[in-house]
Design an enzyme around this catalytic site. Structure first.
Site, PDB file in Angstrom:
ATOM      1  N   ALA A 175      -1.721   2.611  33.012  1.00 41.76           N
ATOM      2  CA  ALA A 175      -0.441   3.296  32.925  1.00 41.76           C
ATOM      3  C   ALA A 175      -0.091   3.397  31.445  1.00 41.76           C
ATOM      4  CB  ALA A 175       0.617   2.514  33.689  1.00 41.76           C
ATOM      5  N   GLU A 201      -2.616  -6.594  32.898  1.00 38.71           N
ATOM      6  CA  GLU A 201      -1.149  -6.564  32.930  1.00 38.71           C
ATOM      7  C   GLU A 201      -0.487  -7.872  32.513  1.00 38.71           C
ATOM      8  OE1 GLU A 201      -3.069  -5.136  35.232  1.00 38.71           O
ATOM      9  OE2 GLU A 201      -2.210  -3.242  35.896  1.00 38.71           O
ATOM     10  N   GLY A 259      -3.674   0.457  35.631  1.00 35.69           N
ATOM     11  CA  GLY A 259      -3.483   1.575  36.549  1.00 35.69           C
ATOM     12  C   GLY A 259      -4.760   2.368  36.798  1.00 35.69           C
ATOM     13  N   GLU A 307      -6.598   0.453  39.344  1.00 37.46           N
ATOM     14  CA  GLU A 307      -5.820   0.628  40.581  1.00 37.46           C
ATOM     15  C   GLU A 307      -6.041   2.021  41.180  1.00 37.46           C
ATOM     16  OE1 GLU A 307      -2.173  -0.444  38.704  1.00 37.46           O
ATOM     17  OE2 GLU A 307      -2.805  -2.530  38.602  1.00 37.46           O
TER      18      GLU A 307
HETATM   19  N1  DAK Z   1      -1.238   3.682  27.353  1.00 40.14           N
HETATM   20  C1  DAK Z   1      -0.943   4.510  26.323  1.00 40.14           C
HETATM   21  N2  DAK Z   1      -1.820   4.875  25.385  1.00 40.14           N
HETATM   22  C2  DAK Z   1      -3.061   4.359  25.472  1.00 40.14           C
HETATM   23  C3  DAK Z   1      -3.443   3.493  26.512  1.00 40.14           C
HETATM   24  C4  DAK Z   1      -2.458   3.151  27.498  1.00 40.14           C
HETATM   25  N3  DAK Z   1      -2.702   2.376  28.555  1.00 40.14           N
HETATM   26  N4  DAK Z   1      -4.727   3.142  26.329  1.00 40.14           N
HETATM   27  C5  DAK Z   1      -5.136   3.777  25.224  1.00 40.14           C
HETATM   28  N5  DAK Z   1      -4.139   4.516  24.707  1.00 40.14           N
HETATM   29  C6  DAK Z   1      -4.175   5.333  23.511  1.00 40.14           C
HETATM   30  C7  DAK Z   1      -4.093   4.478  22.243  1.00 40.14           C
HETATM   31  O1  DAK Z   1      -2.766   4.128  21.955  1.00 40.14           O
HETATM   32  C8  DAK Z   1      -4.700   5.415  21.222  1.00 40.14           C
HETATM   33  O2  DAK Z   1      -3.716   6.364  20.835  1.00 40.14           O
HETATM   34  P1  DAK Z   1      -3.506   6.764  19.279  1.00 40.14           P
HETATM   35  O3  DAK Z   1      -3.202   5.480  18.579  1.00 40.14           O
HETATM   36  O4  DAK Z   1      -4.841   7.353  18.865  1.00 40.14           O
HETATM   37  O5  DAK Z   1      -2.366   7.739  19.309  1.00 40.14           O
HETATM   38  C9  DAK Z   1      -5.760   6.168  22.005  1.00 40.14           C
HETATM   39  O6  DAK Z   1      -5.412   6.012  23.395  1.00 40.14           O
HETATM   40  C10 DAK Z   1      -7.146   5.601  21.794  1.00 40.14           C
HETATM   41  O7  DAK Z   1      -7.086   4.193  22.064  1.00 40.14           O
HETATM   42  P2  DAK Z   1      -7.676   3.095  21.044  1.00 40.14           P
HETATM   43  O8  DAK Z   1      -7.620   3.566  19.643  1.00 40.14           O
HETATM   44  O9  DAK Z   1      -7.011   1.815  21.382  1.00 40.14           O
HETATM   45  O10 DAK Z   1      -9.203   3.098  21.506  1.00 40.14           O
HETATM   46  P3  DAK Z   1     -10.222   1.858  21.475  1.00 40.14           P
HETATM   47  O11 DAK Z   1     -11.551   2.418  21.814  1.00 40.14           O
HETATM   48  O12 DAK Z   1     -10.080   1.094  20.195  1.00 40.14           O
HETATM   49  O13 DAK Z   1      -9.738   0.890  22.641  1.00 40.14           O
HETATM   50  C11 DAK Z   1      -8.991   0.376  24.873  1.00 40.14           C
HETATM   51  C12 DAK Z   1      -9.801   1.334  23.963  1.00 40.14           C
HETATM   52  C13 DAK Z   1      -8.956   0.977  26.272  1.00 40.14           C
HETATM   53  C14 DAK Z   1      -9.704  -0.977  24.942  1.00 40.14           C
HETATM   54  C15 DAK Z   1      -7.570   0.186  24.297  1.00 40.14           C
HETATM   55  O14 DAK Z   1      -7.011   1.493  24.051  1.00 40.14           O
HETATM   56  C16 DAK Z   1      -6.657  -0.547  25.202  1.00 40.14           C
HETATM   57  O15 DAK Z   1      -6.716  -1.782  25.303  1.00 40.14           O
HETATM   58  N6  DAK Z   1      -5.774   0.204  25.873  1.00 40.14           N
HETATM   59  C17 DAK Z   1      -4.783  -0.402  26.755  1.00 40.14           C
HETATM   60  C18 DAK Z   1      -5.428  -0.843  28.057  1.00 40.14           C
HETATM   61  C19 DAK Z   1      -4.443  -1.500  28.971  1.00 40.14           C
HETATM   62  O16 DAK Z   1      -3.858  -2.537  28.628  1.00 40.14           O
HETATM   63  N7  DAK Z   1      -4.257  -0.893  30.105  1.00 40.14           N
HETATM   64  C20 DAK Z   1      -3.330  -1.404  31.117  1.00 40.14           C
HETATM   65  C21 DAK Z   1      -1.992  -0.797  30.887  1.00 40.14           C
HETATM   66  S1  DAK Z   1      -0.793  -1.595  31.903  1.00 40.14           S
HETATM   67  C22 DAK Z   1       3.553  -1.202  37.993  1.00 40.14           C
HETATM   68  C23 DAK Z   1       2.867  -0.041  38.035  1.00 40.14           C
HETATM   69  C24 DAK Z   1       1.804   0.159  37.194  1.00 40.14           C
HETATM   70  C25 DAK Z   1       1.432  -0.814  36.306  1.00 40.14           C
HETATM   71  C26 DAK Z   1       2.125  -1.978  36.264  1.00 40.14           C
HETATM   72  C27 DAK Z   1       3.178  -2.198  37.108  1.00 40.14           C
HETATM   73  N8  DAK Z   1       4.650  -1.448  38.898  1.00 40.14           N
HETATM   74  C28 DAK Z   1       4.770  -0.580  40.038  1.00 40.14           C
HETATM   75  C29 DAK Z   1       5.257  -2.735  38.944  1.00 40.14           C
HETATM   76  C30 DAK Z   1       0.314  -0.551  35.453  1.00 40.14           C
HETATM   77  C31 DAK Z   1       0.168  -1.178  34.300  1.00 40.14           C
HETATM   78  C32 DAK Z   1      -0.895  -0.831  33.383  1.00 40.14           C
HETATM   79  O17 DAK Z   1      -1.781  -0.046  33.657  1.00 40.14           O
END
Ligand code: DAK
Length: 258
Positions: free
Chosen positions: A63, A131, A108, A111
């Site tokens: 997400a 998360e 997400g 998921e």
């Molecule tokens: N959200 C927003 N932007 C993201 C992103 C994300 N999840 N993942 C990557 N990006 C963006 C980065 O910010 C970056 O943007 P710029 O800085 O270039 O503008 C671009 O994509 C490229 O990412 P990186 O530069 O970080 O690329 P790397 O190869 O170095 O790293 C990575 C890739 C996937 C390891 C890293 O980007 C990363 O760790 N991303 C976050 C992954 C993450 O934590 N995903 C989980 C998000 S939390 C709920 C419903 C839903 C949810 C929770 C609760 N309720 C109903 C209660 C869901 C939660 C989630 O999914």
């Protein structure tokens, strides 16, 4: 649709999340487009769906953290409901959905893949539920579907530790059915979808319903669900065609979804 593309090849629909600059992260607009893509599926003609991400790096990196970071409690709940409704729609979509996971499937993204019937992935795929490291629980069914797909102990380990796993480990724990090279992934997904599409559509749909609904109830109720859906296939054109082809020793079958 700005962030999702939808194409049809033969009897197979392909939905691609297309927000490569953010590694296909799911914000509200992406979720709306995904819902619109599902609205556009012609269920008379399309018999299986493939869901994938654009590019070679990411299926869906989660997400959108930027969008989520500013949400109030009420907005967080509304965002969660929007995602949950769409993911549940995919899970209960009348035709099978194959997730072709072509890279990161985090939060997400993991998921979303779990709301699909079948997951296959590329050898650079990475799965995880990060998360708790962000101060939230997995939403979009993460705490529920992971523990139903893999073992409860392994699901708890992945969620509590927030440790990502690579494709080979995802295969070992049955999170995915098969791993391919990046080049082989979409051809394999299309071949599997075409194999599904070649079978009697009403029977395939009823199998999906029987498996999904049967898993939610005890065995006595589950076999009643199966009996009804089994009976439902009879007197259809395709039941007569499938059995007729066998009895006439005929290879070609003309299933018409009726
Ligand atoms: N959200 C927003 N932007 C993201 C992103 C994300 N999840 N993942 C990557 N990006 C963006 C980065 O910010 C970056 O943007 P710029 O800085 O270039 O503008 C671009 O994509 C490229 O990412 P990186 O530069 O970080 O690329 P790397 O190869 O170095 O790293 C990575 C890739 C996937 C390891 C890293 O980007 C990363 O760790 N991303 C976050 C992954 C993450 O934590 N995903 C989980 C998000 S939390 C709920 C419903 C839903 C949810 C929770 C609760 N309720 C109903 C209660 C869901 C939660 C989630 O999914």
């Amino acid at each position: 649709m700005e962030f999702v593309t939808y194409e049809v090849e033969g009897q197979v629909g392909i939905i691609t999340i297309n927000r490569p600059k953010a590694l296909n992260a799911l914000n509200s607009a992406v979720l709306d487009d995904l819902n619109a893509a599902l609205d556009g599926v012609d269920l008379e003609a399309v018999r299986a769906l493939i869901l994938t991400g654009s590019g070679e790096k990411s299926f869906v990196a989660g997400a959108d953290i930027g969008e989520m970071s500013a949400l109030t409690k009420a907005e967080g709940e509304a965002f969660g409901k929007k995602g949950n409704d769409i993911f549940r729609r995919i899970e209960t979509f009348p035709i099978p959905v194959i997730a072709a996971v072509n890279g990161f499937a985090l939060g997400g993204g993991c998921e979303l893949s779990m709301s699909c019937d079948i997951r296959i992935c590329s050898d650079n795929a990475v799965f995880g539920q990060p998360e708790v490291g962000l101060g939230i629980t997995p939403g979009f069914g993460g705490t529920q579907r992971l523990a139903r797909i893999i073992s409860v102990g392994m699901a708890k380990q992945m969620i509590y530790t927030a440790r990502n796993i690579k494709a080979d480990e995802a295969l070992r724990i049955d999170l995915v059915n098969a791993v391919y090279t990046q080049e082989e992934l979409m051809p394999a997904a299309k071949k599997m979808a075409a194999g599904i599409a070649a079978n009697a559509p009403i029977a395939v749909r009823n199998c999906k319903k029987a498996i999904n609904e049967g898993l939610q109830v005890d065995m006595d109720q589950a076999i009643v669900i199966e009996e009804k859906l089994f009976g439902d296939c009879f007197e259809t054109h395709d039941q007569k065609e499938g059995m007729g082809a066998f009895l006439e020793k005929r290879k070609e079958k003309n299933f018409i979804n009726k």
